[in-house]
Design a protein around this motif. Sequence first.
Motif, mmCIF file in Angstrom:
data_model
loop_
_atom_site.group_PDB
_atom_site.id
_atom_site.type_symbol
_atom_site.label_atom_id
_atom_site.label_comp_id
_atom_site.label_asym_id
_atom_site.label_seq_id
_atom_site.Cartn_x
_atom_site.Cartn_y
_atom_site.Cartn_z
ATOM 1 N N ARG A 16 48.836 30.772 37.625
ATOM 2 C CA ARG A 16 48.663 32.161 37.970
ATOM 3 C C ARG A 16 47.579 32.841 36.998
ATOM 4 O O ARG A 16 46.645 33.617 37.475
ATOM 5 C CB ARG A 16 49.947 33.104 37.873
ATOM 6 N N GLU A 17 47.643 32.600 35.800
ATOM 7 C CA GLU A 17 46.756 33.085 34.781
ATOM 8 C C GLU A 17 45.280 32.290 35.216
ATOM 9 O O GLU A 17 44.246 33.251 34.856
ATOM 10 C CB GLU A 17 47.382 32.738 33.403
ATOM 11 N N HIS A 18 45.213 31.282 35.379
ATOM 12 C CA HIS A 18 43.970 30.640 35.605
ATOM 13 C C HIS A 18 43.125 31.256 36.812
ATOM 14 O O HIS A 18 42.100 31.453 36.983
ATOM 15 C CB HIS A 18 44.248 29.102 35.756
ATOM 16 N N VAL A 19 44.256 31.341 37.981
ATOM 17 C CA VAL A 19 43.526 32.134 39.175
ATOM 18 C C VAL A 19 42.947 33.290 38.794
ATOM 19 O O VAL A 19 42.217 33.862 39.380
ATOM 20 C CB VAL A 19 44.538 31.944 40.318
ATOM 21 N N ARG A 20 43.853 34.199 38.126
ATOM 22 C CA ARG A 20 43.580 35.530 37.718
ATOM 23 C C ARG A 20 42.110 35.434 37.245
ATOM 24 O O ARG A 20 41.197 36.400 37.285
ATOM 25 C CB ARG A 20 44.460 36.210 36.860
ATOM 26 N N ALA A 21 42.152 34.556 35.749
ATOM 27 C CA ALA A 21 40.966 34.665 35.103
ATOM 28 C C ALA A 21 39.513 34.335 35.660
ATOM 29 O O ALA A 21 38.536 34.898 35.789
ATOM 30 C CB ALA A 21 41.135 33.763 33.785
ATOM 31 N N VAL A 22 39.879 33.200 36.569
ATOM 32 C CA VAL A 22 38.711 32.921 37.342
ATOM 33 C C VAL A 22 38.182 33.952 38.283
ATOM 34 O O VAL A 22 36.941 34.383 38.428
ATOM 35 C CB VAL A 22 38.979 31.664 38.291
ATOM 36 N N ALA A 23 39.272 34.750 39.003
ATOM 37 C CA ALA A 23 38.592 35.889 39.811
ATOM 38 C C ALA A 23 38.195 36.738 39.178
ATOM 39 O O ALA A 23 37.141 37.459 39.600
ATOM 40 C CB ALA A 23 40.107 36.145 40.720
ATOM 41 N N GLU A 71 45.319 43.125 44.974
ATOM 42 C CA GLU A 71 46.470 42.845 43.888
ATOM 43 C C GLU A 71 45.712 41.913 42.917
ATOM 44 O O GLU A 71 46.027 42.194 41.736
ATOM 45 C CB GLU A 71 47.623 42.330 44.793
ATOM 46 N N LEU A 72 44.912 40.929 43.083
ATOM 47 C CA LEU A 72 44.520 39.976 42.168
ATOM 48 C C LEU A 72 43.553 40.764 41.452
ATOM 49 O O LEU A 72 43.412 40.500 40.166
ATOM 50 C CB LEU A 72 43.732 38.870 43.037
ATOM 51 N N PHE A 73 42.853 41.623 41.934
ATOM 52 C CA PHE A 73 41.626 42.522 41.009
ATOM 53 C C PHE A 73 42.263 43.367 40.178
ATOM 54 O O PHE A 73 41.972 43.312 39.074
ATOM 55 C CB PHE A 73 40.764 43.268 42.009
ATOM 56 N N PHE A 74 43.441 44.048 40.484
ATOM 57 C CA PHE A 74 44.145 45.034 39.462
ATOM 58 C C PHE A 74 45.088 44.084 38.583
ATOM 59 O O PHE A 74 45.662 44.791 37.784
ATOM 60 C CB PHE A 74 44.957 45.966 40.337
ATOM 61 N N ASP A 75 45.637 43.114 39.015
ATOM 62 C CA ASP A 75 46.487 42.416 38.116
ATOM 63 C C ASP A 75 46.223 42.385 36.441
ATOM 64 O O ASP A 75 45.071 41.962 36.063
ATOM 65 C CB ASP A 75 46.722 40.974 38.425
ATOM 66 N N GLY A 76 47.144 42.929 35.777
ATOM 67 C CA GLY A 76 47.021 42.902 34.346
ATOM 68 C C GLY A 76 46.005 44.205 33.885
ATOM 69 O O GLY A 76 45.848 44.424 32.723
ATOM 70 N N ARG A 77 45.466 44.807 34.677
ATOM 71 C CA ARG A 77 44.440 45.918 34.455
ATOM 72 C C ARG A 77 44.968 47.345 34.875
ATOM 73 O O ARG A 77 44.295 48.461 34.238
ATOM 74 C CB ARG A 77 43.310 45.812 35.308
ATOM 75 N N ILE A 78 46.123 47.550 35.359
ATOM 76 C CA ILE A 78 46.848 48.872 35.630
ATOM 77 C C ILE A 78 48.230 48.666 35.418
ATOM 78 O O ILE A 78 48.788 47.434 35.627
ATOM 79 C CB ILE A 78 46.473 49.358 37.029
ATOM 80 N N PRO A 79 49.054 49.603 35.078
ATOM 81 C CA PRO A 79 50.727 49.496 34.945
ATOM 82 C C PRO A 79 51.113 48.872 36.054
ATOM 83 O O PRO A 79 50.839 49.464 37.207
ATOM 84 C CB PRO A 79 50.949 51.024 34.656
ATOM 85 N N SER A 80 52.249 48.416 35.977
ATOM 86 C CA SER A 80 53.070 47.736 37.113
ATOM 87 C C SER A 80 53.664 49.193 37.713
ATOM 88 O O SER A 80 54.302 50.022 36.865
ATOM 89 C CB SER A 80 54.126 46.919 36.464
ATOM 90 N N PRO A 81 53.714 48.893 39.018
ATOM 91 C CA PRO A 81 54.892 50.073 39.584
ATOM 92 C C PRO A 81 56.326 50.287 39.119
ATOM 93 O O PRO A 81 56.779 51.111 39.438
ATOM 94 C CB PRO A 81 54.432 49.848 41.184
ATOM 95 N N HIS A 82 56.655 48.903 38.765
ATOM 96 C CA HIS A 82 57.975 48.925 38.106
ATOM 97 C C HIS A 82 58.331 49.525 36.916
ATOM 98 O O HIS A 82 59.225 49.757 36.655
ATOM 99 C CB HIS A 82 58.581 47.435 38.222
#
Length: 233
Positions: A16-23, A60-71
């Motif tokens: 997951r982290e690898h895909v996010r970093a690449v994206a 979702e991939l673009f925003f992951d780790g960049r905005i607060p979680s809705p939870h």
Amino acid sequence: MGELSDRRARKKAQTREHVRAVAHRMFAASGFDAVTIADIAREADVAVQTVFNHFSTKEELFFDGRIPSPHGPADAVRNRPPGVTPLVALSDHLAGGAAYFVGLHLTPEGRAFADAVRSSPTLAAFEQRVLFDAERQLAAALAEAWETDPEPGLATSPVLFCPRVAAPLAAALWLAVSRVVVVEQRLVVDDAEDREGAAAAVRTLADGLLSGLYAQLGLEPPANVAPLGRRAG
């Protein structure tokens, strides 16, 4: 079995982290619209389905780790320490989150992210949906919390008397506060020369808006939430 399960969980997290970093690297280089999920999968050397196993959409991939979680807001209420009221837990959650994202947006990558969101109606709309999802979850968490642990003054508030009425209003007001802080902190960071100064400015903004939230509910804000412009140093 436990060790095998742990290895699988670690492998899943690493993928997951690898895909996010690449994206994120590809989005920064080419722009959100120009990059497809297939492009990301090819660059990350994974199957397209693997990307979708971790991220439902490209947004979702673009925003992951960049905005607060809705939870996050609902979790802050449900997991608050003993003796901490729901609204104080929310205040602390917003202040801590704002400080984290100030640091994030002071980086070149963070500034590029903010510019991308400002220039893309698709990304801006997705961000708003995340905030509204947070409102829905928060309303449910507040209603549950106030049934057994009422906010001091809530029962005698001239505005609200029933937790099931108070919770949706409080969540909507919190959403407005959060939206302003999330958006405005980017503008504060754009003009800031240092992280500490930017964090202090954003905390002052958050405090002023939270003070207004308490006022709208007919409640007295706690001592750690100061009106805008009156934050103690």
